[in-house]
Design a protein around this motif. Structure first.
Motif, PDB file in Angstrom:
ATOM      1  N   UNK A   1      38.226  65.242  51.980  1.00  0.00           N
ATOM      2  CA  UNK A   1      38.368  64.190  52.265  1.00  0.00           C
ATOM      3  C   UNK A   1      36.679  63.913  51.828  1.00  0.00           C
ATOM      4  N   UNK A   2      36.078  62.658  51.160  1.00  0.00           N
ATOM      5  CA  UNK A   2      35.026  62.270  50.182  1.00  0.00           C
ATOM      6  C   UNK A   2      33.679  62.449  51.143  1.00  0.00           C
ATOM      7  N   UNK A   3      32.881  62.944  50.738  1.00  0.00           N
ATOM      8  CA  UNK A   3      31.362  63.403  51.826  1.00  0.00           C
ATOM      9  C   UNK A   3      31.427  61.442  52.047  1.00  0.00           C
ATOM     10  N   UNK A   4      30.209  61.914  53.279  1.00  0.00           N
ATOM     11  CA  UNK A   4      29.470  60.367  54.234  1.00  0.00           C
ATOM     12  C   UNK A   4      29.147  59.791  52.117  1.00  0.00           C
ATOM     13  N   UNK A   5      28.576  58.027  53.111  1.00  0.00           N
ATOM     14  CA  UNK A   5      28.326  57.342  52.840  1.00  0.00           C
ATOM     15  C   UNK A   5      27.101  57.779  52.342  1.00  0.00           C
ATOM     16  N   UNK A   6      25.580  58.504  52.210  1.00  0.00           N
ATOM     17  CA  UNK A   6      23.984  59.201  52.141  1.00  0.00           C
ATOM     18  C   UNK A   6      25.128  60.376  50.942  1.00  0.00           C
ATOM     19  N   UNK A   7      25.082  61.357  51.545  1.00  0.00           N
ATOM     20  CA  UNK A   7      25.858  62.042  50.222  1.00  0.00           C
ATOM     21  C   UNK A   7      26.268  61.763  48.817  1.00  0.00           C
ATOM     22  N   UNK A   8      27.361  61.083  49.016  1.00  0.00           N
ATOM     23  CA  UNK A   8      27.746  60.544  47.904  1.00  0.00           C
ATOM     24  C   UNK A   8      26.758  59.855  47.131  1.00  0.00           C
ATOM     25  N   UNK A   9      25.341  58.958  47.956  1.00  0.00           N
ATOM     26  CA  UNK A   9      24.740  57.924  46.864  1.00  0.00           C
ATOM     27  C   UNK A   9      23.838  58.356  46.160  1.00  0.00           C
ATOM     28  N   UNK A  10      23.596  60.617  47.073  1.00  0.00           N
ATOM     29  CA  UNK A  10      22.816  61.214  45.982  1.00  0.00           C
ATOM     30  C   UNK A  10      23.431  62.051  45.353  1.00  0.00           C
ATOM     31  N   UNK A  11      24.593  62.146  45.502  1.00  0.00           N
ATOM     32  CA  UNK A  11      25.111  62.544  43.965  1.00  0.00           C
ATOM     33  C   UNK A  11      25.695  61.837  42.664  1.00  0.00           C
ATOM     34  N   UNK A  12      26.288  60.689  43.474  1.00  0.00           N
ATOM     35  CA  UNK A  12      26.172  59.189  42.473  1.00  0.00           C
ATOM     36  C   UNK A  12      24.681  59.178  41.360  1.00  0.00           C
TER      37      UNK A  12
END
Length: 420
Positions: free
Chosen positions: A366-377
């Motif tokens: 399952x995809x990471x949370x919004x904050x982690x996804x934003x950092x990764x992006x």
């Protein structure tokens, strides 16, 4: 443990193989253009000479009107993105999962490139390789990376921009167009060229919108005469803003920062693509065309990211062979381009046998949370954007390798499940 949905792919029932052909053709065309821009050979005195042969030709600016093919890639990407998002949501996927898979498709293939370039530059500095030769090489290697930054932005906004397209398609295009013109006006009026990079937020997403319209059938409902007239009118407007406006007649110069002419090129190329669709459809019914498109299309990011390093490697090997590296821009140099292209294609294919695994995502949690996804992006976006602004160097290569690795790790890790 339940895994995430498979990475989105267009609905097969609506898949248009001519778009796959267009995407592959666009990337191959980029390889040819760069092949003519990289000149490495020996001068009359035997010394190593580097230059950009195509750019010194009197016909070069005119040729860029035909060679600037990247808007078409974003039109086709818009079609695929809208189709992929529709399929993704129909299977119960959400925006976080879609953005994660799309970001990973770009960050993961970029990681080995940054790692290799960083290692080569560090070793070159340690052993004392001539800095002028190193600089000439790394500038070429970093040239295509602007695409990663632009496409990462376009993919990140697909859930939002497809919604805008559904509720207000004309207003969306109009607002993005006004924003493009406003940024260009501010840039040219102020003389601050860096302001033009704000148009990464508007130019490419606007061209992506054309892909949405293409998928909706808007271009299908236009007559051939209308499409031809719209394409011709777009090119005429580009000519007008070049003659009476601040834009360059060199369409590659209008690429970074991105400008209004690219939008007009995107519209014209979408029209021409639709006009050519019957011929392209017939071609894609042949097994040979399907095989070529599948082989190249399945490793498209590898071809795009690695073609310039491979061109440089092939050119370097030629320096070791007597008579195989003529003076750049000489008649002999032009005559050897088909051979260099063939050698580049072979080396790219061999390299892709190893690197193609970086284009495959496999099963994802399952995809990471919004904050982690934003950092990764952001970690995926910053390295290619910095290279676009500054050009490749040792610091950016090393930091790019680190940030790309962080991005891939975060994107692949997904969200931890709560205990119990």
């Amino acid at each position: 443990m339940r895994t995430e949905l498979s990475p989105s792919t267009p609905d097969v029932s609506r898949r248009d193989l001519t778009l796959d052909l267009a995407r592959v053709t666009a990337v191959c065309f980029v390889v040819v253009v760069h092949l003519l821009q990289v000149g490495v050979g020996r001068g009359p005195d035997g010394a190593i000479v580097t230059s950009r042969p195509a750019e010194i030709q009197p016909w070069f600016d005119t040729a860029t009107w035909f060679g600037q093919i990247m808007p078409l890639f974003f039109v086709v990407g818009g079609f695929a993105s809208a189709a992929g998002w529709a399929t993704w949501t129909s299977r119960g996927g959400d925006a976080r999962g879609f953005i994660r898979s799309r970001a990973l498709r770009l960050a993961q293939p970029a990681l080995p490139l940054f790692l290799v370039v960083a290692a080569v530059l560090v070793v070159a500095a340690l052993v004392g390789v001539d800095p002028s030769l190193v600089d000439a090489a790394v500038v070429g290697v970093g040239m295509p990376l602007w695409f990663l930054a632009a496409y990462l932005l376009c993919q990140a906004v697909v859930p939002l921009t497809t919604h805008w397209h559904e509720v207000a398609p004309r207003r969306t295009v109009a607002m993005l167009l006004v924003a493009v013109i406003a940024v260009d006006a501010l840039r040219f009026a102020s003389g601050v060229q860096e302001l033009g990079y704000v148009n990464l937020l508007f130019v490419w997403p606007l061209i992506q919108q054309l892909g949405y319209w293409y998928r909706d059938g808007w271009f299908d409902h236009r007559s051939s005469l209308s499409l031809l007239g719209l394409a011709a009118g777009s090119y005429l407007v580009v000519g007008a803003v070049v003659i009476w406006g601040p834009y360059s007649n060199n369409m590659l110069a209008n690429l970074n920062p991105p400008t209004l002419p690219l939008v007009l090129f995107g519209l014209a190329q979408a029209c021409l693509l639709r006009l050519a669709k019957p011929l392209l459809t017939a071609l894609m019914r042949t097994k040979a065309a399907q095989a070529v498109v599948f082989v190249i299309g399945s490793r498209l990011m590898t071809v795009y990211l690695w073609h310039l390093p491979v061109i440089l490697i092939v050119s370097g090997v030629a320096l070791l062979i007597p008579g195989a590296a003529p003076t750049p821009a000489s008649p002999e140099w032009w005559a050897t381009r088909p051979l260099v292209f063939a050698a580049t294609a072979v080396v790219l294919w061999l390299l892709s046998l190893v690197l193609v695994r970086f284009e495959a995502l496999g099963e994802l949690p399952p995809p990471p949370g919004a904050v982690v996804l934003a950092i990764a992006w952001v970690c995926a976006f910053l390295p290619p954007f910095a290279v676009t602004l500054e050009g490749m160097n040792t610091v950016l290569a090393v930091s790019g390798a680190v940030l790309s690795a962080v991005s891939v790790i975060l994107l692949r890790a997904g969200r931890r499940r709560a205990a119990g």
